[in-house]
Scaffold this motif. Structure first.
Motif, short mmCIF file in Angstrom:
data_model
loop_
_atom_site.label_atom_id
_atom_site.label_comp_id
_atom_site.label_asym_id
_atom_site.label_seq_id
_atom_site.Cartn_x
_atom_site.Cartn_y
_atom_site.Cartn_z
N HIS A 6 0.78 -1.23 0.00
CA HIS A 6 0.00 0.00 0.00
C HIS A 6 0.82 1.29 0.00
CE1 HIS A 6 -3.70 -2.27 0.52
NE2 HIS A 6 -3.07 -3.00 1.43
N HIS A 7 2.12 1.18 0.12
CA HIS A 7 2.98 2.37 0.18
C HIS A 7 4.13 2.22 -0.80
CE1 HIS A 7 0.98 3.96 3.80
NE2 HIS A 7 0.81 2.68 4.08
N ASP A 8 4.73 3.35 -1.19
CA ASP A 8 5.87 3.28 -2.10
C ASP A 8 6.99 2.42 -1.51
OD1 ASP A 8 4.53 4.93 -3.85
OD2 ASP A 8 5.73 6.71 -3.43
N VAL A 9 7.21 2.58 -0.20
CA VAL A 9 8.26 1.81 0.49
C VAL A 9 7.66 1.21 1.75
CG1 VAL A 9 10.54 1.88 1.58
CG2 VAL A 9 10.03 3.41 -0.34
N PHE A 10 7.86 -0.08 1.94
CA PHE A 10 7.40 -0.76 3.15
C PHE A 10 8.62 -1.40 3.80
CE2 PHE A 10 5.90 -4.15 5.81
CZ PHE A 10 4.68 -3.72 6.31
N ILE A 11 8.84 -1.07 5.08
CA ILE A 11 9.93 -1.67 5.86
C ILE A 11 9.29 -2.55 6.93
CG2 ILE A 11 11.96 -1.26 7.31
CD1 ILE A 11 12.34 -0.07 4.59
N GLY A 12 9.75 -3.78 7.05
CA GLY A 12 9.21 -4.68 8.05
C GLY A 12 10.24 -5.67 8.54
N THR A 19 15.32 -7.97 8.52
CA THR A 19 14.71 -6.68 8.21
C THR A 19 14.57 -6.63 6.70
OG1 THR A 19 15.88 -5.69 10.08
CG2 THR A 19 14.92 -4.17 8.45
N PHE A 20 13.41 -6.21 6.20
CA PHE A 20 13.24 -6.18 4.76
C PHE A 20 12.62 -4.88 4.28
CE2 PHE A 20 9.21 -8.02 6.21
CZ PHE A 20 8.27 -7.37 5.44
N ALA A 21 12.91 -4.56 3.04
CA ALA A 21 12.33 -3.39 2.38
C ALA A 21 11.69 -3.84 1.08
CB ALA A 21 13.39 -2.34 2.10
N VAL A 22 10.46 -3.40 0.85
CA VAL A 22 9.74 -3.67 -0.39
C VAL A 22 9.49 -2.34 -1.07
CG1 VAL A 22 7.53 -4.44 -1.34
CG2 VAL A 22 8.62 -5.77 0.46
N LEU A 23 9.82 -2.26 -2.35
CA LEU A 23 9.55 -1.06 -3.15
C LEU A 23 8.36 -1.34 -4.05
CD1 LEU A 23 13.22 -0.21 -4.21
CD2 LEU A 23 11.95 0.69 -2.25
N ASN A 24 7.34 -0.51 -3.97
CA ASN A 24 6.14 -0.71 -4.77
C ASN A 24 6.03 0.28 -5.92
OD1 ASN A 24 4.93 -2.92 -3.30
ND2 ASN A 24 4.72 -1.45 -1.63
N THR A 25 7.06 1.07 -6.12
CA THR A 25 7.12 1.98 -7.25
C THR A 25 8.59 2.18 -7.61
OG1 THR A 25 6.30 4.12 -8.07
CG2 THR A 25 7.26 4.11 -5.87
N VAL A 49 13.11 -7.78 -3.35
CA VAL A 49 13.02 -7.52 -1.92
C VAL A 49 14.43 -7.30 -1.41
CG1 VAL A 49 12.41 -8.53 0.32
CG2 VAL A 49 10.93 -8.90 -1.66
N TYR A 50 14.62 -6.34 -0.51
CA TYR A 50 15.93 -6.03 0.05
C TYR A 50 15.97 -6.49 1.50
CZ TYR A 50 16.38 -3.32 -4.18
OH TYR A 50 16.44 -2.96 -5.51
N LEU A 51 17.06 -7.21 1.86
CA LEU A 51 17.14 -7.85 3.17
C LEU A 51 18.39 -7.47 3.95
CD1 LEU A 51 16.28 -11.50 2.01
CD2 LEU A 51 14.72 -9.91 3.16
N LEU A 52 18.20 -7.31 5.26
CA LEU A 52 19.31 -7.26 6.22
C LEU A 52 19.17 -8.50 7.09
CD1 LEU A 52 19.55 -3.62 7.68
CD2 LEU A 52 21.26 -4.82 6.33
N VAL A 80 6.21 3.39 5.05
CA VAL A 80 5.83 2.95 6.38
C VAL A 80 6.91 2.01 6.91
CG1 VAL A 80 4.44 0.99 5.59
CG2 VAL A 80 3.92 2.05 7.79
N ASP A 81 7.24 2.16 8.19
CA ASP A 81 8.25 1.31 8.83
C ASP A 81 7.61 0.62 10.02
OD1 ASP A 81 10.37 0.12 10.11
OD2 ASP A 81 11.54 1.95 10.38
N LEU A 82 7.35 -0.68 9.89
CA LEU A 82 6.77 -1.47 10.97
C LEU A 82 7.75 -2.53 11.48
CD1 LEU A 82 3.10 -1.99 9.70
CD2 LEU A 82 3.99 -0.25 11.26
#
Length: 198
Positions: A6-12, A19-25, A49-52, A80-82
């Motif tokens: 739902h967001h351009d960048v999602f951190i979870g 730790t991961f980052a998803v780019l939706n745009t 998907v980007y991972l630490l 969003v960073d969750l």
């Protein structure tokens, strides 16, 4: 759509500590910013998907993720960073959270250990449910993600510890891009049928 979409960048964070980052745009320089911050890229159906990995200190994970997000802010404010892995804490075991928020089967529930956490959850649409709290089912998924992000930030400002469990056990469970359920099948060679002689 999944809650990560739902967001351009999602951190979870995954349950096993990535730790991961998803780019939706498409964001200019996003790949470089994340790689420079120490993330590794992994292909998922329809997206990268980007991972630490786990095993770093919470401060190091916090700083690496913060560095990437700071650079990404030049390209979007829709993030969003969750992640619970990026929240700083003393060395050793992760302290028990004042609030534990869980996403599961399109529901968002929370358990709390302090009156202060209860009061803040109630300010962000959480309602008593069973032995804890829950967001109304009538809320859209994007609204639920937003409510959790606001409640988490509000509690952090007051020094309360929050853990958000996304229901994503490992990196391989991170949802594929919308409309993609699995990796495309590898191309197969056309086989010409052979007729046997009697």
């Amino acid at each position: 759509m999944a809650l990560t979409d739902h967001h351009d960048v999602f951190i979870g964070s995954t349950d096993d500590g990535y730790t991961f980052a998803v780019l939706n745009t498409r964001l200019t320089a996003a790949h470089r910013l994340l790689i420079d911050a120490g993330f590794t890229a992994r292909e998922r159906p329809g997206r990268t998907v980007y991972l630490l990995p786990p095993g770093q200190t919470s401060e190091d994970t916090h700083n690496r993720t913060g560095s990437a997000l700071y650079g990404l802010l030049a390209h979007t404010m829709d993030f969003v960073d969750l992640s619970w892995t990026t929240r700083r804490h003393e060395s050793g075991r992760l302290p028990k959270p004042d609030a534990h928020i869980r996403f599961s089967d399109h529901r968002v529930t929370a358990t709390v250990r302090s009156q202060a956490a209860r009061a803040i959850l109630e300010q962000h649409a959480f309602r008593p449910a069973g032995s804890g709290y829950a967001l109304p089912r009538s809320m859209s998924e994007r609204e639920k993600v937003g409510a959790v992000a606001q409640a988490e930030t509000h509690m952090s400002v007051h020094g309360l510890r929050v853990k958000v469990s996304l229901g994503i056990a490992t990196p391989s469970d991170i949802p594929p891009a919308p409309g993609r359920t699995r990796a495309p099948a590898p191309p197969t060679r056309a086989v010409t049928p052979r007729h046997r002689r009697p």
